[in-house]
Design a protein around this motif. Structure first.
Motif, PDB file in Angstrom:
ATOM      1  N   TYR A   1      -0.556   4.630  10.822  1.00 54.81           N
ATOM      2  CA  TYR A   1      -0.160   3.470  11.633  1.00 54.81           C
ATOM      3  C   TYR A   1       1.357   3.412  11.782  1.00 54.81           C
ATOM      4  O   TYR A   1       1.884   3.268  12.898  1.00 54.81           O
ATOM      5  CB  TYR A   1      -0.695   2.203  10.970  1.00 54.81           C
ATOM      6  N   ILE A   2       2.066   3.507  10.664  1.00 58.03           N
ATOM      7  CA  ILE A   2       3.528   3.429  10.691  1.00 58.03           C
ATOM      8  C   ILE A   2       4.116   4.598  11.463  1.00 58.03           C
ATOM      9  O   ILE A   2       5.067   4.446  12.240  1.00 58.03           O
ATOM     10  CB  ILE A   2       4.073   3.374   9.251  1.00 58.03           C
TER      11      ILE A   2
ATOM     12  N   MET B   1       0.832  -1.209   0.000  1.00 65.43           N
ATOM     13  CA  MET B   1       0.000   0.000   0.000  1.00 65.43           C
ATOM     14  C   MET B   1       0.862   1.252   0.000  1.00 65.43           C
ATOM     15  O   MET B   1       0.561   2.230  -0.699  1.00 65.43           O
ATOM     16  CB  MET B   1      -0.935  -0.019   1.216  1.00 65.43           C
ATOM     17  N   ARG B   2       1.954   1.236   0.765  1.00 63.01           N
ATOM     18  CA  ARG B   2       2.843   2.402   0.822  1.00 63.01           C
ATOM     19  C   ARG B   2       3.561   2.635  -0.501  1.00 63.01           C
ATOM     20  O   ARG B   2       3.908   3.767  -0.839  1.00 63.01           O
ATOM     21  CB  ARG B   2       3.878   2.211   1.931  1.00 63.01           C
TER      22      ARG B   2
ATOM     23  N   MET C   1      -1.679   6.800   1.924  1.00 65.61           N
ATOM     24  CA  MET C   1      -1.893   7.517   3.179  1.00 65.61           C
ATOM     25  C   MET C   1      -2.525   6.640   4.258  1.00 65.61           C
ATOM     26  O   MET C   1      -2.379   6.914   5.445  1.00 65.61           O
ATOM     27  CB  MET C   1      -2.774   8.741   2.929  1.00 65.61           C
ATOM     28  N   LEU C   2      -3.216   5.580   3.851  1.00 63.86           N
ATOM     29  CA  LEU C   2      -3.914   4.748   4.834  1.00 63.86           C
ATOM     30  C   LEU C   2      -2.955   4.133   5.858  1.00 63.86           C
ATOM     31  O   LEU C   2      -3.207   4.223   7.065  1.00 63.86           O
ATOM     32  CB  LEU C   2      -4.711   3.651   4.115  1.00 63.86           C
TER      33      LEU C   2
END
Length: 243
Positions: A58-59, A43-44, A53-54
């Motif tokens: 979290y990261i 995703m990144r 961005m999702l």
């Protein structure tokens, strides 16, 4: 100052019991963290801005806060909510062992996701274009090209991440787990020999680290064996077949 070597021999079996707890924490959280990190990294590395961005929040949270704080938030924080106490998750969240596993998993997943993302972006574009030329679908290209190449690139850094997780696992003793450090602290409370016991614990951590480094070097050599291939020289090619 005289060292009391006998206390090390006497309590070494108890420290060895702590070794198994430490290994369980590191390898189980490392495996679960790797499984979680792969989709986060994909995703990144996506071209979709919103999809990138999702996982960012979290990261950012788990890389930007201390692991000890994360352990306390999960172990002590979960018990503050009646909804959690009455849920099916409470038998897990009330156990310090599983709280440590969850905290370590979420923490290492954030770091590993960034490592894999960097490895994905380091893959030569020519390899990806070749996969497109063969008509591979996106999912097939990820399975056959992207992930194998990324794992080969990221393996040395991932080995360092697991070694850092090994050393950070000593924080599990703060929530009553008897890992190596927890067992050492318990022994010291009885024997009042901190120097000898912490020396023995340090040697156990050092031994585990050396074994992990050796294992990762073997895996890295196998995954990246194409880099060690030596093409025949021009002189060798000119030699007759019968020679």
């Amino acid at each position: 100052m005289n060292w009391n070597w006998s206390v090390i021999y006497e309590y070494m079996p108890r420290l060895i019991d702590g070794v198994w707890v430490t290994l369980e924490l590191v390898f189980l959280s490392g495996l679960l963290g790797l499984i979680l990190a792969v989709p986060l990294a994909l995703m990144r590395a996506s071209h979709n801005r919103w999809l990138r961005m999702l996982p960012f929040g979290y990261i950012f949270f788990f890389r930007g806060t201390p692991l000890l704080v994360q352990i306390f938030l999960i172990y002590y924080g979960a018990s503050q909510f009646d909804a959690i106490k009455e849920s099916a998750l409470w038998p897990i969240l009330k156990e310090p062992y599983w709280c440590a596993i969850i905290a370590f998993t979420l923490n290492t997943a954030a770091y590993t996701a960034e490592l894999i993302r960097g490895a994905i972006q380091a893959i030569p574009k020519g390899e990806l274009e070749a996969a497109d030329a063969f008509g591979m679908s996106r999912s097939l290209k990820i399975r056959r090209i992207v992930l194998p190449r990324a794992f080969g690139i990221v393996l040395p850094a991932y080995g360092n991440e697991l070694i850092l997780m090994l050393k950070s696992s000593s924080l599990a003793s703060t929530i009553t787990l008897l890992d190596i450090t927890g067992a050492a602290r318990t022994i010291i409370a009885r024997t009042y020999t901190p120097l000898e016991i912490f020396f023995a614990a340090g040697m156990l951590y050092l031994l585990i680290t050396a074994i992990m480094i050796g294992c990762f070097r073997l895996i890295e050599h196998r995954l990246n064996r194409y880099q060690h291939y030596k093409a025949p020289t021009v002189e060798a090619k000119k030699q007759p077949i019968g020679n």
